[in-house]
Design an enzyme around this catalytic site. Structure first.
Site, mmCIF file in Angstrom:
data_model
loop_
_atom_site.group_PDB
_atom_site.id
_atom_site.type_symbol
_atom_site.label_atom_id
_atom_site.label_comp_id
_atom_site.label_asym_id
_atom_site.label_seq_id
_atom_site.Cartn_x
_atom_site.Cartn_y
_atom_site.Cartn_z
ATOM 1 C CB SER A 254 -0.936 -0.021 1.213
ATOM 2 O OG SER A 254 -1.936 0.955 1.059
ATOM 3 C CG ASN A 255 -0.446 4.676 -1.331
ATOM 4 O OD1 ASN A 255 -1.173 5.320 -0.589
ATOM 5 N ND2 ASN A 255 -0.873 4.159 -2.479
#
Ligand code: CTP
Length: 427
Positions: A229-230
């Site tokens: 993810s980020n």
């Protein structure tokens, strides 16, 4: 012996005032009726929140309400006179004046008693007289014990009020002052504020327009317990959805995993992966006027998701093969070529270098009307923080650099640009 001299250090920093109001509530005349329920103390919080948002709040307390909370409490948070239910010489002038000048009458908490009086047109105190004289929309938030709420008389009275166009919010479920559990609690002030915000926004410049907004990062599964993810928090996308809603739009918010409170009045679609987000966006855009892609969509995902948890075992190195995700904006551009919808698309460009050039390239490649470029490596801008410093780049070659501002203000500025664009193109 030398006498010690004490010194007083004078503070030279001016005091800080929070000037951040909510544009759609600024200068709105809200008349707040407070009736005799233990939840009356929560009405002070609502009055405070409305005042901080920039609204002009006038309060009328019934006599029973003054047993729980004083007019002074409301005067202190609104900075305006609060009216207790005492018949003075000016009572007639007050009820007509307040009822006629208000943009919205909110009765919170509303007891079974006031609901019954309103349903039958009784007007024997300042609040009920004002409610009868008022020509503005009315919202009530009931609060009472579960048995009283469920009683056929209360239900019948509420039905009458709904039929007459009164908006009823709640009550919420949970523990009541009596210790009983059930439906009867006053809806929390922050949620009531959301409902008030929604009510006053209808009829704004985006009325009749459907907006699709995306927010947050996506999660690309590696195995049942891990993902890629980020750092996106979703804050800018949520602020965009709220700003469009505040202008009267019908808003669908498609959000990756986040920890933000839902927005009252926005249709929320929760998704996890880029593929799920793509499906939801394409579906919602079939009849949309505008798409605002504020989400930080993952560009790559694991080629295959392991069915079972990958064991650490004896491995020193684990090779994870990644494959490209779908470019949602490109897919939307293709759909628009076929269907003409959505009329307008806005992208966000998160960059760490060559901000404007990179943003402009994305704008043309993804066939956008506008792109909001921000340097995510700058302090106070981009992921996780509440502020952003952006440049709005348009398809005509223009680039407007905005100062560092709250994400809510960035959203306002972007909506202003969208509004001008829709008007100039005759869309
Ligand atoms: N976007 C998208 N689908 C993707 C990736 C991004 O629709 N798979 C959208 C984003 O929501 C944003 C815009 O495209 O509105 C630009 O996203 P950004 O991450 O800045 O650019 P990318 O196109 O992913 O290019 P790069 O990562 O190479 O900068």
């Amino acid at each position: 012996m030398s006498a010690k001299r004490s010194t007083i250090a004078l503070c030279t920093t001016p005091p800080l005032y929070d000037m951040s109001t909510i544009p759609v509530l600024r200068d709105q005349k809200i008349l707040l009726g407070v009736t005799g329920s233990i939840a009356a103390y929560k009405a002070a919080d609502l009055a405070s929140k409305l005042t901080q948002a920039g609204a002009q709040v006038d309060v009328i307390l019934t006599e029973a309400a003054t047993k729980f909370i004083t007019p002074l409490t409301f005067q202190s948070v609104t900075g305006r006179k609060a009216y207790a239910d005492l018949w003075g010489d000016d009572a007639h002038v007050i009820h007509v004046g307040l009822g006629e000048s208000a943009d919205l009458l909110v009765i919170a908490p509303a007891t079974a008693d006031v609901i019954a009086k309103m349903a039958h047109g009784l007007a024997n105190d300042l609040l009920t007289v004002t409610a009868l004289a008022a020509r503005c929309p009315i919202m009530i938030a009931p609060a009472m014990d579960v048995g009283m709420f469920e009683h056929p008389a209360t239900q019948a009275n509420l039905k009458v009020l709904v039929e007459r166009g009164v908006t009823v919010i709640g009550p919420a479920e949970g523990r009541m002052a009596s210790g009983l559990m059930g439906k009867g609690r006053l809806v929390e002030p922050v949620e009531l504020l959301g409902h008030i915000r929604l009510m006053v926004s209808r009829g704004g410049p985006f009325t009749g327009r459907k907006f699709v907004v995306t927010a947050g990062g996506t999660q690309e599964a590696i195995d049942p317990v891990r993902f890629i993810s980020n750092h996106s928090s979703g804050k800018q996308g949520f602020a965009m959805a709220q700003a469009a809603l505040d202008r009267g739009a019908d808003v669908t918010l498609i959000a990756g995993p986040n920890s933000l409170p839902p927005i009252v009045g926005v249709k929320l679609v929760n998704v996890r992966s880029a593929a799920e987000m793509a499906d939801a966006v394409l579906k919602a855009c079939v009849d949309a006027d505008a798409l605002v892609m504020a989400a930080a969509v993952a560009d790559f995902r694991p080629e295959a998701e392991a069915e079972q948890k990958i064991k650490r075992g004896a491995l020193d190195v684990y090779d994870l093969r990644l494959t490209k995700t779908v470019d949602i904006l490109m897919a939307v551009a293709e759909q628009r070529e076929r269907t003409g919808k959505p009329t307008l698309t806005v992208g966000f460009a998160a960059e760490t270098q060559n901000l404007i050039d990179n943003a402009r390239e994305k704008l043309f490649k993804k066939k956008l009307s506008l792109i909001v470029a921000n340097d995510v490596s700058a302090a106070d801008s981009g992921f996780l923080v509440d502020t952003n410093q952006v440049t709005i780049v348009d398809a005509g070659g223009g680039a407007a650099e905005l100062p560092l501002m709250s994400k809510a203000d960035v959203a306002e500025a972007v909506c202003e640009r969208i509004e001008r664009l829709l008007a100039s193109k005759g869309w």
